[in-house]
Motif scaffolding. Structure first.
Motif: not given
Length: 126
Positions: A11, A82-83, A86
């Protein structure tokens, strides 16, 4: 690298690739780093591989994260992305990737001058 750190690294790699495509990915002892002009700017250290409590997202001295306050972080503990985190990571990586050879040498030169200026009332040693 095993999961969940492998997923974190993948990620992170996607985020770095999106916001700083000029950073070149490479592995060092199986752990990802992203470099510019051959110098590592961003890196990930697996907590599992390092037998540590958490993984680390770090920035080298080449990263353009300098702050006017004279204080800035060089690494972060990472247990999940997490969003919300990020978005922060993308901001840090984009800022770190602005580094260039010219600005690095100008900054190093300015830091060296500042570091070696004598304090008031102190005579510098020859």
């Amino acid at each position: 690298m095993s999961d969940p750190d492998r997923s974190l690294a993948e990620r992170l790699g996607a985020i770095v690739g999106e916001v700083a495509p000029d950073l070149v990915p490479k592995l060092y002892y199986g752990q990802p780093r992203w470099a510019k002009a051959g110098k590592v700017v961003v890196f990930f250290r697996s907590g599992i591989d390092d037998k540590a409590r958490y993984s680390t997202l770090g920035f080298s001295g080449m990263a353009a994260l300098d702050d006017e306050s004279g204080l800035w972080p060089t690494s972060y503990a990472v247990t999940e992305i997490t969003d919300a985190s990020a978005v922060l990571i993308a901001e840090w990586v984009a800022r770190a990737a602005r580094w260039s050879l010219a600005s690095a040498s100008a900054s190093a030169s300015a830091a060296a001058q500042q570091r070696y200026e004598p304090a008031r009332g102190v005579i510098p040693r020859p």
